[in-house]
Design a protein around this motif. Structure first.
Motif, PDB file in Angstrom:
ATOM      1  N   PRO A  82     117.656 -75.744  17.516  1.00 48.07           N
ATOM      2  CA  PRO A  82     117.465 -74.569  18.370  1.00 48.07           C
ATOM      3  C   PRO A  82     116.355 -74.815  19.393  1.00 48.07           C
ATOM      4  O   PRO A  82     115.521 -75.715  19.220  1.00 48.07           O
ATOM      5  CB  PRO A  82     117.064 -73.472  17.373  1.00 48.07           C
ATOM      6  CG  PRO A  82     117.424 -73.995  16.030  1.00 48.07           C
ATOM      7  CD  PRO A  82     117.334 -75.470  16.115  1.00 48.07           C
ATOM      8  N   GLU A 134     122.349 -73.720  20.366  1.00 50.39           N
ATOM      9  CA  GLU A 134     122.309 -72.365  19.833  1.00 50.39           C
ATOM     10  C   GLU A 134     123.686 -71.692  19.961  1.00 50.39           C
ATOM     11  O   GLU A 134     123.797 -70.473  19.933  1.00 50.39           O
ATOM     12  CB  GLU A 134     121.244 -71.543  20.589  1.00 50.39           C
ATOM     13  CG  GLU A 134     119.850 -72.121  20.436  1.00 50.39           C
ATOM     14  CD  GLU A 134     118.839 -71.539  21.426  1.00 50.39           C
ATOM     15  OE1 GLU A 134     117.633 -71.668  21.156  1.00 50.39           O
ATOM     16  OE2 GLU A 134     119.242 -70.981  22.462  1.00 50.39           O
ATOM     17  N   LYS A 196     118.957 -66.714  23.193  1.00 49.55           N
ATOM     18  CA  LYS A 196     119.696 -67.872  22.694  1.00 49.55           C
ATOM     19  C   LYS A 196     120.806 -68.253  23.675  1.00 49.55           C
ATOM     20  O   LYS A 196     121.465 -67.373  24.233  1.00 49.55           O
ATOM     21  CB  LYS A 196     120.303 -67.581  21.314  1.00 49.55           C
ATOM     22  CG  LYS A 196     119.273 -67.391  20.217  1.00 49.55           C
ATOM     23  CD  LYS A 196     119.937 -67.246  18.871  1.00 49.55           C
ATOM     24  CE  LYS A 196     118.909 -67.013  17.762  1.00 49.55           C
ATOM     25  NZ  LYS A 196     117.999 -68.165  17.632  1.00 49.55           N
ATOM     26  N   TRP A 362     120.593 -76.800  10.974  1.00 47.55           N
ATOM     27  CA  TRP A 362     121.740 -76.857  11.885  1.00 47.55           C
ATOM     28  C   TRP A 362     122.890 -77.617  11.238  1.00 47.55           C
ATOM     29  O   TRP A 362     124.051 -77.206  11.343  1.00 47.55           O
ATOM     30  CB  TRP A 362     121.331 -77.524  13.189  1.00 47.55           C
ATOM     31  CG  TRP A 362     122.411 -77.583  14.225  1.00 47.55           C
ATOM     32  CD1 TRP A 362     122.670 -76.680  15.214  1.00 47.55           C
ATOM     33  CD2 TRP A 362     123.427 -78.587  14.356  1.00 47.55           C
ATOM     34  NE1 TRP A 362     123.763 -77.069  15.957  1.00 47.55           N
ATOM     35  CE2 TRP A 362     124.249 -78.222  15.455  1.00 47.55           C
ATOM     36  CE3 TRP A 362     123.710 -79.763  13.656  1.00 47.55           C
ATOM     37  CZ2 TRP A 362     125.322 -79.014  15.860  1.00 47.55           C
ATOM     38  CZ3 TRP A 362     124.809 -80.542  14.056  1.00 47.55           C
ATOM     39  CH2 TRP A 362     125.585 -80.148  15.159  1.00 47.55           C
TER      40      TRP A 362
END
Length: 368
Positions: A82, A134, A196, A362
């Motif tokens: 991110p 993201e 995001k 992730w």
């Protein structure tokens, strides 16, 4: 007052900047000739050479490494993570040292910052590297299970101008819905929803509109036919679509200034191709608006092509004016974006992220 050293390595240069809080007080581009770089087989082999050049420049400029509150380097090719400001750690250094995600000059940024920070007795950081991911699960679906849409884009500049745009419209970045369009040698168009980037074209691998030197998304069957024609190597085809595509392929130049000059001289082909690039960019902006269900506070144009108000910006506004107000921030001040990312951490406005934790998280999310 916080004093921040910024290190931004490029393929043949290392940009250095010194910031006192938000103010840049020193900036220099250290050029590295082909002859100087020739002895180094791999990019990481340049580490000591570039470190010596940085220390020499700082000494000549009257700075000691101990003067700095923090040191920030340009983030390189890491695992998807991110956005945010990351403290450089050993996991990050190890992956960049051995180029586990690919070799690029920006890989040196974190490593140089880390080593110098150790000598200074302070901390090293990176901010919003190109691998920021993201994207939503919906956006990640490609159309075939063997292919996954990847998020690789101009995250550093996009995030920086998105924060600036949000402030201009009276919102925090985490409250705003923005479409950010970075237009340079590569073009990336991101849907920023409440802080995001939930969808974006893969600017590195050729997804999206064509650019000054990249082909962008091509007719798939024609590309497959070309690949299996037996006439060309893989390397030749890759070079045609990334390096010899876009304006280079149609007009023989990657210089937008040259194309604008030709249009001024009534070159109809130059105008057609350049306008087609604007047309494709506008269509991708429309895609992102649809992905955001039309809830767009502003569209932000940035990068080198955003300087062209006479043609590019004008044409884009004609296509996209109905979606949302258009804000134009030409260029891409990477050094300032890096400094501001660290400054937010030093001031306690946000917490630094831990690379291995975010990368592993992730991996777990995308493997579900």
């Amino acid at each position: 007052m916080y004093k921040i050293l910024v290190i931004n390595p490029g393929s043949t240069s290392t940009k250095i900047a010194v910031f006192e809080d938000e103010k840049m007080v020193l900036s220099q581009t250290l050029r590295h000739s082909t002859e100087e770089l020739a002895p180094f087989e791999h990019i990481f082999d340049q580490y000591e050479f570039r470190k010596s050049a940085i220390l020499k420049f700082l000494e000549e400029s009257g700075y000691k490494i101990e003067d700095f509150s923090a040191i920030v380097g340009r983030g390189g090719l890491l695992r998807p993570i991110p956005g945010g400001t990351y403290e450089v750690d050993e996991t990050m250094i190890e992956e960049l040292r051995y180029a586990k995600q690919g070799e690029h000059a920006s890989n040196l940024g974190a490593v140089l910052a880390h080593e110098l920070a150790l000598n200074a007795g302070t901390k090293a950081y990176i901010v919003d590297p190109v691998v920021v991911d993201e994207m939503t699960d919906l956006a990640r679906i490609s159309g075939h299970p063997e292919f996954l849409r990847r998020s690789i884009f101009h995250a550093l500049n996009q995030k920086a101008v998105a924060r600036r745009a949000a402030s201009e419209i009276g919102k925090n970045y985490e409250e705003a819905n923005l479409i950010v369009v970075h237009m340079g040698g590569g073009i990336s168009i991101g849907a920023h929803v409440k802080g995001k980037v939930v969808d974006v074209n893969n600017a590195l691998d050729g997804d999206g509109p064509f650019t000054p030197e990249r082909s962008g998304t091509l007719p798939l069957t024609q590309l497959i036919d070309l690949c299996f024609s037996g006439k060309y190597s893989k390397e030749w085809i890759l070079k045609r679509i990334k390096g010899n595509g876009g304006l280079v392929g149609y007009l023989g130049t990657n210089s937008a200034l040259e194309v604008q000059k030709r249009i001024d001289q009534n070159d109809r082909q130059a105008e057609l191709v350049y306008r087609a690039m604007a047309y494709q960019i506008a269509k991708w902006i429309g895609k992102m608006a649809a992905a955001m269900k039309g809830e767009v506070d502003a569209i932000v144009l940035t990068g080198g092509l955003a300087y062209d108000e006479k043609y590019m910006v004008k044409w884009l506004k004609e296509y996209i004016f109905f979606i949302a107000p258009v804000l134009v921030y030409p260029g891409g001040d990477e050094e300032k974006a890096l400094a501001l990312g660290v400054l937010r951490v030093l001031r306690g406005q946000e917490k630094p992220k831990i690379y291995h934790e975010e990368a592993e998280r992730w991996q777990r999310i995308t493997s579900l």
